[in-house]
Scaffold this motif. Structure first.
Motif, short mmCIF file in Angstrom:
data_model
loop_
_atom_site.label_atom_id
_atom_site.label_comp_id
_atom_site.label_asym_id
_atom_site.label_seq_id
_atom_site.Cartn_x
_atom_site.Cartn_y
_atom_site.Cartn_z
N LEU A 22 0.86 -1.20 0.00
CA LEU A 22 0.00 0.00 0.00
C LEU A 22 0.88 1.24 0.00
CD1 LEU A 22 -2.60 -1.12 2.70
CD2 LEU A 22 -2.78 -1.33 0.22
N LEU A 23 0.31 2.35 -0.44
CA LEU A 23 1.05 3.62 -0.39
C LEU A 23 0.81 4.24 0.98
CD1 LEU A 23 0.22 5.07 -3.91
CD2 LEU A 23 2.09 3.58 -3.21
N ASN A 24 1.89 4.37 1.74
CA ASN A 24 1.73 4.74 3.15
C ASN A 24 1.37 6.20 3.38
OD1 ASN A 24 2.09 2.21 4.35
ND2 ASN A 24 4.29 2.34 3.92
N ASP A 25 1.63 7.05 2.40
CA ASP A 25 1.29 8.47 2.61
C ASP A 25 -0.08 8.82 2.03
OD1 ASP A 25 2.15 8.07 0.06
OD2 ASP A 25 3.14 10.01 -0.13
N ARG A 26 -0.80 7.79 1.57
CA ARG A 26 -2.15 8.05 1.06
C ARG A 26 -3.17 7.37 1.97
NH1 ARG A 26 -1.43 9.00 -4.60
NH2 ARG A 26 0.68 9.79 -4.79
N SER A 27 -4.37 7.92 1.95
CA SER A 27 -5.43 7.33 2.78
C SER A 27 -5.87 6.00 2.18
CB SER A 27 -6.62 8.29 2.84
OG SER A 27 -7.24 8.35 1.59
N ILE A 28 -6.63 5.26 2.98
CA ILE A 28 -7.18 3.99 2.51
C ILE A 28 -8.01 4.22 1.25
CG2 ILE A 28 -8.77 2.12 3.15
CD1 ILE A 28 -5.97 2.39 4.65
N GLU A 51 -12.05 4.67 5.83
CA GLU A 51 -11.56 5.12 4.53
C GLU A 51 -10.58 6.30 4.64
OE1 GLU A 51 -14.09 7.67 2.11
OE2 GLU A 51 -15.82 6.90 3.19
N LYS A 52 -10.70 7.10 5.71
CA LYS A 52 -9.83 8.27 5.83
C LYS A 52 -8.50 7.96 6.53
CE LYS A 52 -13.06 11.97 5.21
NZ LYS A 52 -14.38 11.28 5.36
N HIS A 53 -8.38 6.75 7.09
CA HIS A 53 -7.15 6.39 7.80
C HIS A 53 -5.99 6.19 6.84
CE1 HIS A 53 -10.07 5.89 10.90
NE2 HIS A 53 -9.22 5.37 11.78
N LYS A 54 -4.79 6.26 7.42
CA LYS A 54 -3.60 5.90 6.66
C LYS A 54 -3.30 4.42 6.93
CE LYS A 54 -2.44 9.87 4.84
NZ LYS A 54 -1.84 11.03 5.45
N PRO A 55 -2.63 3.73 6.01
CA PRO A 55 -2.36 2.30 6.20
C PRO A 55 -1.71 1.97 7.55
CG PRO A 55 -1.81 2.91 3.97
CD PRO A 55 -2.22 4.17 4.68
N VAL A 56 -0.78 2.82 8.02
CA VAL A 56 -0.08 2.48 9.27
C VAL A 56 -1.02 2.46 10.47
CG1 VAL A 56 2.25 3.17 8.68
CG2 VAL A 56 0.61 4.90 9.47
N GLN A 57 -2.17 3.11 10.33
CA GLN A 57 -3.11 3.14 11.45
C GLN A 57 -3.98 1.88 11.50
OE1 GLN A 57 -4.57 6.98 9.96
NE2 GLN A 57 -4.32 7.75 12.04
N LEU A 58 -3.72 0.97 10.57
CA LEU A 58 -4.54 -0.24 10.49
C LEU A 58 -3.73 -1.47 10.93
CD1 LEU A 58 -6.45 1.61 8.97
CD2 LEU A 58 -6.61 -0.10 7.16
N SER A 59 -4.44 -2.49 11.39
CA SER A 59 -3.77 -3.75 11.75
C SER A 59 -3.35 -4.47 10.47
CB SER A 59 -4.72 -4.63 12.54
OG SER A 59 -5.70 -5.16 11.68
N GLY A 60 -2.51 -5.51 10.64
CA GLY A 60 -2.05 -6.27 9.49
C GLY A 60 -3.20 -6.85 8.68
N ARG A 97 -6.84 -6.53 3.92
CA ARG A 97 -8.16 -6.37 3.31
C ARG A 97 -8.22 -5.13 2.41
NH1 ARG A 97 -12.29 -6.73 7.99
NH2 ARG A 97 -10.50 -6.33 9.33
N VAL A 98 -7.45 -4.08 2.77
CA VAL A 98 -7.38 -2.93 1.88
C VAL A 98 -6.75 -3.35 0.55
CG1 VAL A 98 -6.35 -0.65 1.52
CG2 VAL A 98 -7.20 -1.27 3.77
N GLY A 99 -5.69 -4.18 0.66
CA GLY A 99 -5.04 -4.69 -0.55
C GLY A 99 -6.02 -5.47 -1.41
N ILE A 100 -6.89 -6.23 -0.76
CA ILE A 100 -7.89 -7.00 -1.52
C ILE A 100 -8.89 -6.06 -2.18
CG2 ILE A 100 -9.75 -8.69 -1.33
CD1 ILE A 100 -8.11 -9.99 0.96
N ALA A 101 -9.34 -5.07 -1.43
CA ALA A 101 -10.29 -4.10 -1.99
C ALA A 101 -9.69 -3.44 -3.23
CB ALA A 101 -10.67 -3.06 -0.95
#
Ligand SMILES: Nc1ncnc2c1ncn2[C@@H]1O[C@H](COP(=O)(O)OP(=O)(O)OP(=O)(O)O)[C@@H](O)[C@H]1O
Ligand SMILES: [Mg+2]
Lengths: 223, 322
Positions: free
Chosen positions: A90-96, A131-140, A145-149
C-alpha cells in the motif's frame, strides 16, 4: 483462462524455479497453489502478472499470449489482473480511500464513479468506516483487506494472491479466504498461493501442488 | 448470475471520448496541484533548489540588461559620428571659417562647423561645469577646431576622407570620433557572445540541478513507483508527477530569478543612470520589460522541464517490479 504449456523459468544464475510446468485454470475457477518454501509459487504468480518472463514455454491468459506481449501493453493487461501481495504494497502516505481508488484513477474514471466503487469495495471488506485512515493506522489484517479491496475494485478478470493470510490468525485467515470465494462466485478467476494446508483442505477448491518447480498431482486436482 | 454476464458488464461499459478527455484533464490538474504540494511539504530543500535556479538565471538576465542598455546608448551615439579637424596654431579665425565653408561644399561632407578656441573653452566650461578650473588656466589650451559630418557611415570611405583632410596645410590633426564608438560596438558584440555562453552554461546548471533534485525525488518514491506500476500504471502516468515537479521548479525558480533581477536592477539604477547620461542626454537604465520577463519565465520552465525529462527518462526506467 490461465494456461501454462511446458513453462520453464530459469533465474539469472541458472536456478530453475519452474521446470516444464503445464496446467490449466478455466474461466471462473478458483484454485490454491501450495508447495514447500522455494517450490516456485511466487514465481508462478509473477509469470502470470508479467513481473517475470518465462525462459521457455507458453503462457496464455484470457486469450492473450504473454510471451510476446509488448511492454507498452503490460500496464493495460495488469489492470485486468488483480493482485494481492503478502506485504500489502500500500502507499503509506495516502489514505485507505486513495489507495483503493488508484486502479480506477488509472482507468480515468469520473470522481463520482470512483467514489461509488471504492465505497462498494471497502464495504465488501468491512472497512468503510476507515476510509480516511492511513495504512499504518490499520492492523495487518485490515491492511491485507485494503489490498484485496484495491485488487478487486475495477472488477478484474483474474485475481491473484500470494500468501494473503501469511501472518494472520486462523479466524481472520478463514474470513479472508471466504472473501476470495465470494469474488469467485460472481465470476472472477482466482488463484491463491498459500502454505495454510489446513485451511485449504476445508475449502472445496482445486489444489495445485508444486514441488521443486514441478506440478504434483494432488488429491482434488482436476487435470 | 453467470460469470460471463458479469465480465461483459464490466467491459461493455463504454466511456465516451469526451468523458475520457475530461478525466484526463482532471487527472492533470490533480497531479499538478499534488506535485506542488509535495514540493511545499519539503520547504527547505525546495527553497534551496528555487534559490539556485534564481541565482543561475539572474546572472544572464543582468548581463542581458547591461547589453540592452549599452546598445541603447551607443545607437544614440552613432548618429553623431563626426570628424574633428584640429587646426594649426597660426591659422586665424577668419581663415578657419573660410576653410569650414570650403569643406562644407565638398560632396562627401554633409555639414561643417567652425569652433574657435575661445568658443570651445566656453562650451567646455558649460558642459563640464568646471568653470573655476578653466578660469585658473593661464592660457586657452584648446586649438581651433572644425567639426565635419561625413555623408556616409561606411568606415572605409570615411578612412579615405580622413587621409585627404590630413593633407590640408592648415590641419594639424584629424580625429575620427567614430573610432571609439566603433570600439564600443565591438565590445558590445563580444559581450553578446559572452552573454550567450554564460546563458548556456547557467541553463546547463539549472538542467543539472533540477535533474539531480528529481533523481532524489524519484529515489525517495521508489516504493510508490513500484506499487503503481504493479497495478497497471503506464509510463506516462508514472512520469507525470515528476514532470510537474520540474515545471514547478521552473516556474517558481523563474519568478524568484525575476525578483532577484529586479532587486539588482534597483540597486544599480542610480549609478548606472548617472554613468549612462554622461554618454547621452536623457539616458536611463532600463529594466526588464514584459517581453524579457516572459522570456525569463519561459526559459526557466523549459530548462527545468528538460532537466526533469532527462532525470525521469533515466531513472524511472530502472524501477521495475521484481
Ligand atoms: N529473483 C530471483 N533470482 C534468482 N532466484 C530466485 C529469484 N526469485 C526466486 N528465486 C528462486 O526461485 C525459487 C522459487 O522461488 P519462489 O519465490 O517462487 O518460491 P515460493 O514457492 O514462493 O517460496 P515461499 O513459500 O518461500 O514464498 C527459490 O529457490 C528462489 O531462491
Ligand atoms: Mg513466495
Amino acid at each position: 483462462m490461465i494456461y501454462f504449456d511446458q513453462v520453464t523459468k530459469r533465474y539469472q544464475g541458472g536456478h530453475e524455479a519452474l521446470r516444464n510446468l503445464s496446467f490449466k485454470l478455466e474461466d471462473g475457477q478458483m484454485a490454491f497453489l501450495t508447495g514447500h518454501s522455494g517450490a516456485g509459487k511466487s514465481t508462478l504468480l509473477k509469470l502470470i502478472s508479467l513481473i517475470e518472463r518465462p525462459s521457455t514455454g507458453q503462457i496464455r491468459v484470457a486469450g492473450r499470449l504473454l510471451n510476446k506481449m509488448k511492454s507498452s501493453h503490460i500496464p493495460f493487461y495488469r489492470r485486468r489482473v488483480g493482485m494481492v501481495f503478502q506485504d500489502h504494497n500500500l502507499l503509506n502516505d495516502r489514505s485507505i480511500y486513495e489507495n483503493v481508488a488508484l486502479p480506477l484513477i488509472l482507468e480515468g474514471e469520473s470522481p463520482k464513479e470512483v467514489g461509488r466503487r471504492v465505497r462498494a469495495a471497502l464495504d465488501k471488506v468491512g472497512l468503510l468506516a476507515k476510509e480516511k485512515h492511513k495504512p499504518v493506522q490499520l492492523s495487518g489484517g485490515e491492511q491485507q483487506r485494503v489490498g484485496i479491496a484495491r485488487a478487486v475494485v475495477n472488477k478484474p478478470d483474474i485475481l491473484l494472491a500470494d500468501e494473503p493470510t501469511g501472518n494472520l490468525d486462523p479466524e481472520l485467515s478463514r474470513e479472508i479466504m471466504n472473501l476470495f470465494a465470494e469474488f469467485n462466485r460472481v465470476g472472477t478467476t482466482v488463484l491463491i498461493a498459500s502454505h495454510d494446508l489446513g485451511l485449504i483442505a476445508r475449502m472445496p477448491f482445486k489444489v495445485l501442488t508444486l514441488r521443486h518447480g514441478q506440478m504434483v498431482n494432488s488429491p482434488g486436482a482436476v487435470s | 448470475m453467470s460469470a460471463r454476464k458479469i465480465r461483459q458488464g464490466a467491459t461493455s461499459r463504454k466511456t465516451s471520448y469526451k468523458e475520457k478527455r475530461e478525466a484526463w484533464l482532471r487527472h492533470h490538474a490533480m497531479v499538478a496541484v499534488d506535485s506542488l504540494i509535495q514540493l511545499l511539504k519539503r520547504p527547505l530543500s525546495s527553497a534551496l533548489t528555487w534559490m539556485v535556479i534564481a541565482i543561475a538565471l539572474c546572472l544572464p538576465s543582468l548581463f542581458y540588461l547591461s547589453m540592452l542598455n549599452m546598445e541603447r546608448v551607443t545607437s544614440g551615439l552613432q548618429d553623431s559620428q563626426q570628424i574633428s579637424l584640429y587646426l594649426e596654431e597660426w591659422v586665424s579665425n577668419s581663415r578657419g571659417e573660410e576653410l569650414a565653408t570650403e569643406l562644407a561644399s565638398r560632396p562627401e561632407i554633409s555639414e561643417s562647423r567652425y569652433i574657435s578656441a575661445s568658443q570651445g573653452l566656453k562650451d567646455f566650461t558649460e558642459f563640464s561645469g568646471l568653470g573655476a578650473l578653466v578660469e585658473g588656466l593661464p592660457e586657452n589650451p584648446l586649438p581651433n577646431v572644425i567639426e565635419l559630418k561625413p555623408n556616409t557611415d561606411n568606415p572605409v570611405v570615411i578612412e579615405g576622407i580622413t587621409l585627404v583632410l590630413k593633407g590640408i596645410r592648415e590641419v594639424e590633426e584629424v580625429q575620427l570620433d567614430m573610432l571609439w564608438v566603433h570600439r564600443l560596438n565591438q565590445i558590445g558584440l563580444i559581450m553578446k557572445r559572452v552573454a550567450w555562453v554564460l546563458t548556456a552554461l547557467f541553463a546547463l546548471a539549472v538542467v543539472l540541478v533540477v535533474g539531480n533534485t528529481l533523481r532524489l525525488a524519484i529515489e525517495s518514491r521508489r516504493e510508490e513507483v513500484l506499487v503503481i506500476k504493479l497495478i497497471g500504471a503506464t509510463n506516462a502516468f508514472v512520469r507525470r508527477p515528476f514532470l510537474y515537479m520540474g515545471f514547478w521548479y521552473g516556474l517558481i525558480g523563474g519568478i524568484a530569478a525575476w525578483v532577484l533581477t529586479e532587486v539588482c536592477y534597483l540597486f544599480l539604477y542610480d549609478p548606472v543612470t548617472t554613468l549612462a547620461s554622461s554618454f547621452a542626454k536623457d539616458a536611463e537604465f532600463v529594466g526588464l520589460n514584459i517581453e524579457g520577463t516572459l522570456t525569463l519565465l519561459f526559459g526557466s520552465i523549459s530548462v527545468s522541464l528538460l532537466g526533469a525529462i532527462l532525470a525521469v527518462g533515466r531513472h524511472l526506467r530502472q524501477i521495475e517490479p521484481r
